[in-house]
Design an enzyme around this catalytic site. Sequence first.
Site, PDB file in Angstrom:
ATOM      1  N   PRO A 178       0.680  -1.264  -0.080  1.00 46.96           N
ATOM      2  CG  PRO A 178      -0.568  -1.488   1.780  1.00 46.96           C
ATOM      3  CD  PRO A 178       0.791  -1.965   1.181  1.00 46.96           C
ATOM      4  CD  GLU A 179       4.834   2.861  -2.660  1.00 49.00           C
ATOM      5  OE1 GLU A 179       4.872   3.858  -3.353  1.00 49.00           O
ATOM      6  OE2 GLU A 179       5.543   1.801  -3.052  1.00 49.00           O
TER       7      GLU A 179
END
Length: 271
Positions: free
Chosen positions: A2-3
């Site tokens: 998750p960015e």
Amino acid sequence: MPELPEVETTVRGLARFLDGARITRVALNRPDLRRPFPPELVQVLTGAEVTGLSRRAKYGLIHTDREQTIVFHLGMSGRWRIDPGEPDKHDHLVIETADHRFALCDPRRFGSVDLVPTGELDAWAPFAAMGPEPLGPGLGAAQLKVALKGRSQAIKLCLLDQRIVAGLGNIYVCEALWRAGIHPRKPGGKVTRPQLERLVPAIREVLEQSIRDGGSTLRDFAQPDGELGYFATRFDVYGREGEACRHADGGVIRRIAQGGRSSWFCPNCQR
DNA sequence: GTTTGCACCTGAAGGC
DNA sequence: TGCCTTCAGGTGCAAA
């Protein structure tokens, strides 16, 4: 992992079901993630109405009518599961409304959940020290030039520093540097103005493209058992060691270690 | 002040 | 098949 784009699509996905809803039940299945859950979390949220959702860097924000905002970070492996059919052993926080159930699932537990007074969000320590949003007007070549001045640290590591740009992670830094033709080991302070002029739009392009890709898969989240947090994106350098550079310049993607993590780049077109 | 290294954590992948 | 090791990586802290 998750960015920023994953957090953005997660927030948008959650908003479709959670915005305006009243929280009827909150359950904690363990005392902590990276750090302990706020002790007042259950009491404050139970019965609260969600008044909006937003994002700051890689943090998702769920605002409530209790003047308190849930600030969550997905860490390395976090995702929200909407109306999951079966409980997962890594569902650490569960929030229910009249119509839906939301489970924060994080196997590696690098994520976090905090409760911050809504009026004090800007002063909250992790946010107060952050640099500009990469998709906002605050990021520019001139601003980066000042932030990087005198830095001997590699540009790759500088861009991972949330105080310089808020929200970039390993994947998108590699992709942006490739698009801008900048070698990841180049000292931050020695990146030229023309390179920064290429870097800023490159950062925006890779993030916006990924958000668009995530947005396309977001349709599926309307289905039961929808999960928020990951989506497939075609990367140009990330994870492509030994493959041909997509600039078709004869270069072969290499992987090096920087700061204890991998960087992928093309030695031909990144200088 | 800046930079580097490490701990945190679990699942997947690879080697034997 | 089963065990062991390595790797993935965001953040915060300590040490240099």
